[in-house]
Design a protein around this motif. Structure first.
Motif, PDB file in Angstrom:
ATOM      1  N   PHE A  95       0.666  -1.142  -0.029  1.00  0.00           N
ATOM      2  CA  PHE A  95       0.127   0.092  -0.024  1.00  0.00           C
ATOM      3  C   PHE A  95       0.847   1.301   0.159  1.00  0.00           C
ATOM      4  O   PHE A  95       0.608   2.165  -0.608  1.00  0.00           O
ATOM      5  N   VAL A  96       1.833   1.413   0.593  1.00  0.00           N
ATOM      6  CA  VAL A  96       2.945   2.298   0.518  1.00  0.00           C
ATOM      7  C   VAL A  96       3.371   2.567  -1.100  1.00  0.00           C
ATOM      8  O   VAL A  96       3.503   3.771  -1.581  1.00  0.00           O
ATOM      9  N   ALA A  97       3.568   1.570  -1.615  1.00  0.00           N
ATOM     10  CA  ALA A  97       4.306   1.402  -3.114  1.00  0.00           C
ATOM     11  C   ALA A  97       3.116   2.001  -3.984  1.00  0.00           C
ATOM     12  O   ALA A  97       3.245   2.948  -4.644  1.00  0.00           O
ATOM     13  N   ASP A  98       1.798   1.743  -3.625  1.00  0.00           N
ATOM     14  CA  ASP A  98       0.482   2.084  -4.463  1.00  0.00           C
ATOM     15  C   ASP A  98       0.323   3.681  -4.167  1.00  0.00           C
ATOM     16  O   ASP A  98       0.115   4.487  -5.124  1.00  0.00           O
ATOM     17  N   TYR A  99       0.514   4.070  -2.928  1.00  0.00           N
ATOM     18  CA  TYR A  99       0.404   5.542  -2.572  1.00  0.00           C
ATOM     19  C   TYR A  99       1.269   6.420  -3.394  1.00  0.00           C
ATOM     20  O   TYR A  99       1.160   7.434  -3.872  1.00  0.00           O
ATOM     21  N   LEU A 100       2.718   5.830  -3.190  1.00  0.00           N
ATOM     22  CA  LEU A 100       3.843   6.832  -3.938  1.00  0.00           C
ATOM     23  C   LEU A 100       3.702   6.697  -5.199  1.00  0.00           C
ATOM     24  O   LEU A 100       4.164   7.835  -6.110  1.00  0.00           O
ATOM     25  N   ALA A 101       3.348   5.707  -5.886  1.00  0.00           N
ATOM     26  CA  ALA A 101       2.936   5.658  -7.536  1.00  0.00           C
ATOM     27  C   ALA A 101       1.824   6.281  -8.025  1.00  0.00           C
ATOM     28  O   ALA A 101       1.913   7.044  -9.097  1.00  0.00           O
ATOM     29  N   HIS A 102       0.753   6.451  -7.291  1.00  0.00           N
ATOM     30  CA  HIS A 102      -0.494   6.802  -7.887  1.00  0.00           C
ATOM     31  C   HIS A 102      -1.174   8.021  -7.279  1.00  0.00           C
ATOM     32  O   HIS A 102      -2.236   8.330  -7.610  1.00  0.00           O
ATOM     33  N   ARG A 103      -0.510   8.436  -5.831  1.00  0.00           N
ATOM     34  CA  ARG A 103      -1.276   9.549  -5.433  1.00  0.00           C
ATOM     35  C   ARG A 103      -0.917  10.811  -5.963  1.00  0.00           C
ATOM     36  O   ARG A 103       0.173  11.508  -6.194  1.00  0.00           O
ATOM     37  N   GLU A 104      -1.980  11.290  -6.843  1.00  0.00           N
ATOM     38  CA  GLU A 104      -1.865  12.708  -7.751  1.00  0.00           C
ATOM     39  C   GLU A 104      -1.575  13.705  -6.645  1.00  0.00           C
ATOM     40  O   GLU A 104      -1.004  14.867  -7.365  1.00  0.00           O
ATOM     41  N   SER A 105      -1.878  14.005  -5.600  1.00  0.00           N
ATOM     42  CA  SER A 105      -1.754  14.963  -4.849  1.00  0.00           C
ATOM     43  C   SER A 105      -0.312  15.080  -4.076  1.00  0.00           C
ATOM     44  O   SER A 105       0.012  16.254  -3.427  1.00  0.00           O
ATOM     45  N   LEU A 106       0.349  13.973  -4.229  1.00  0.00           N
ATOM     46  CA  LEU A 106       1.740  13.980  -3.744  1.00  0.00           C
ATOM     47  C   LEU A 106       2.249  14.795  -4.444  1.00  0.00           C
ATOM     48  O   LEU A 106       2.488  14.832  -5.755  1.00  0.00           O
ATOM     49  N   SER A 107       3.149  15.901  -3.826  1.00  0.00           N
ATOM     50  CA  SER A 107       3.952  17.129  -4.437  1.00  0.00           C
ATOM     51  C   SER A 107       5.202  16.320  -5.145  1.00  0.00           C
ATOM     52  O   SER A 107       5.817  15.542  -4.307  1.00  0.00           O
ATOM     53  N   SER A 108       5.609  16.889  -6.233  1.00  0.00           N
ATOM     54  CA  SER A 108       6.829  16.414  -6.841  1.00  0.00           C
ATOM     55  C   SER A 108       7.878  17.154  -6.564  1.00  0.00           C
ATOM     56  O   SER A 108       7.898  18.336  -6.896  1.00  0.00           O
ATOM     57  N   SER A 109       9.080  16.665  -6.015  1.00  0.00           N
ATOM     58  CA  SER A 109      10.301  17.408  -5.840  1.00  0.00           C
ATOM     59  C   SER A 109      11.459  16.547  -5.659  1.00  0.00           C
ATOM     60  O   SER A 109      11.269  15.579  -5.225  1.00  0.00           O
ATOM     61  N   GLY A 110      12.749  17.083  -5.794  1.00  0.00           N
ATOM     62  CA  GLY A 110      13.887  16.069  -5.643  1.00  0.00           C
ATOM     63  C   GLY A 110      14.301  15.274  -6.897  1.00  0.00           C
ATOM     64  O   GLY A 110      13.833  15.709  -7.929  1.00  0.00           O
ATOM     65  N   PRO A 111      15.120  14.384  -6.721  1.00  0.00           N
ATOM     66  CA  PRO A 111      15.897  13.983  -7.970  1.00  0.00           C
ATOM     67  C   PRO A 111      15.099  12.863  -8.717  1.00  0.00           C
ATOM     68  O   PRO A 111      15.473  12.563  -9.511  1.00  0.00           O
ATOM     69  N   SER A 112      14.231  12.422  -7.941  1.00  0.00           N
ATOM     70  CA  SER A 112      13.381  11.278  -8.725  1.00  0.00           C
ATOM     71  C   SER A 112      12.261  11.652  -9.751  1.00  0.00           C
ATOM     72  O   SER A 112      11.445  12.497  -9.508  1.00  0.00           O
ATOM     73  N   ARG A 113      12.566  11.141 -10.864  1.00  0.00           N
ATOM     74  CA  ARG A 113      11.675  11.593 -12.100  1.00  0.00           C
ATOM     75  C   ARG A 113      10.909  10.246 -12.307  1.00  0.00           C
ATOM     76  O   ARG A 113      10.137  10.145 -12.968  1.00  0.00           O
ATOM     77  N   LEU A 114      11.114   9.281 -11.666  1.00  0.00           N
ATOM     78  CA  LEU A 114      10.482   7.957 -11.979  1.00  0.00           C
ATOM     79  C   LEU A 114       9.229   7.940 -11.156  1.00  0.00           C
ATOM     80  O   LEU A 114       8.095   7.323 -11.548  1.00  0.00           O
ATOM     81  N   MET A 115       9.070   8.515  -9.897  1.00  0.00           N
ATOM     82  CA  MET A 115       7.932   8.385  -9.204  1.00  0.00           C
ATOM     83  C   MET A 115       7.707   9.989  -8.398  1.00  0.00           C
ATOM     84  O   MET A 115       8.531  10.502  -8.130  1.00  0.00           O
TER      85      MET A 115
END
Length: 122
Positions: A95-115
């Motif tokens: 469920f953490v992987a699902d949250y990280l991969a699919h939560r559209e309101s999770l802000s995008s910042s930092g080095p990862s472009r994959l997630m």
């Protein structure tokens, strides 16, 4: 930095049970028992906002804390050496992987472009 007006909103066992994705979210993720919940309490200036324990693996759900009615801090279960059943560990991981991969309101910042995440590592 101390945040003002931080309140616990909900603990969710899955992405589907999380609040509607209407506000930006910033998630704490890291190994079990490294102080993610303690850091949240420190930022909020409150000792018991997020529950802490000396036992690894205490956080078992996705915990949302609303900040100034404008965004969320999210306390995620830790990974690594929590003393929980292998089956429970697999559930947390899924469920953490699902949250990280699919939560559209999770802000995008930092080095990862994959997630799309803003992840604070400990």
């Amino acid at each position: 930095m101390q945040l003002q007006n931080v309140e616990f909103e909900i603990s969710s066992p899955s992405l589907a049970a999380c609040p509607k994705p209407s506000l930006p979210e910033f998630a704490f993720i890291g190994r079990s028992n490294v102080g993610k919940s303690s850091l949240l309490n420190l930022l909020a200036g409150r000792k018991s906002l997020a529950r802490v324990s000396a036992t690894p693996g205490h956080t078992k759900l996705i915990n949302h804390f609303r900040v100034d009615d404008a965004w969320y801090l999210v306390d995620l279960p830790g990974y690594g050496y929590a003393k929980v059943a292998r089956e429970d560990r697999s559930k947390f991981s899924a469920f953490v992987a699902d949250y990280l991969a699919h939560r559209e309101s999770l802000s995008s910042s930092g080095p990862s472009r994959l997630m799309p995440t803003c992840v604070l590592y400990f």
